[in-house]
Enzyme design. Sequence first.
Site: not given
Length: 234
Positions: A20, A24, A43, A87, A89-90, A162, A180, A204, A217
């Site tokens: 991501g 990295r 970018r 991918r 990632g975390s 939420e 994600m 996490d 990490r």
Amino acid sequence: MTVHIGAEKGQIAETVLMPGDPRRAQWAAETFLKDAELVNEVRGMLAYTGTWNGHRVTIHGSGMGMPSLSIYANELITQYGAKTLIRIGSCGAMQSHVKIRDVIIAMTATSISTPSRGIFREINFAPCADWSLLRAAVETAEAKGIAPHVGGIYSSDVFYDERPDLSDIMTRHGILGVEMEAAELYNLAARHGVRGLAVLTVSDHLQTKEALPADERERSFGEMVEIALGAAFA
Ligand code: HPA
């Protein structure tokens, strides 16, 4: 060059690892690749191409979330001929038996929505990992003494959720962790007939609220890079 990638045709390898975080990508390229060359910085989305054990590899940031990953994965596949996209990632753990630092290899990815929703509409398409990559990733991890969790994950549209009931439903259906990006990577891989996989480290825990300390990490990220490279060229 494409709209979002500054590389010339031929500067992107057929195998692409996608963290991501663009920094990295830089760290992984400098740590694991020989003769790594910067091939994109449009970018600030850094990408490097080099070799690993003689194989050409590109490590290209995906950004956070499925819309961002979708832009880069689409262009890598359709404009640059990428054939294997992994991918790295975390994720947040959603089961009590999944611990901080554990590795999850995503067999499939549930979602509320993805950038492909407009295409699939009433179809609940089941995005799934490429079997040859999945099997090779498990074997590579096991050879390194890592016992990965293999199963379903949840690709969420939000980090700040939420709706705690959603996490509950995922947990009750055996979902191992939340991140994600993976669901759309698997959708795109299926659409274009290429290989997709997501290898994740638990950073996490949604139930215990533990989090991986920042200094750890890097090490866990390095393990994922090695698993992904081993799987890609098995
Ligand atoms: N939610 C979504 N994405 C994540 C998380 C999380 O808890 N942890 C790492 N990526």
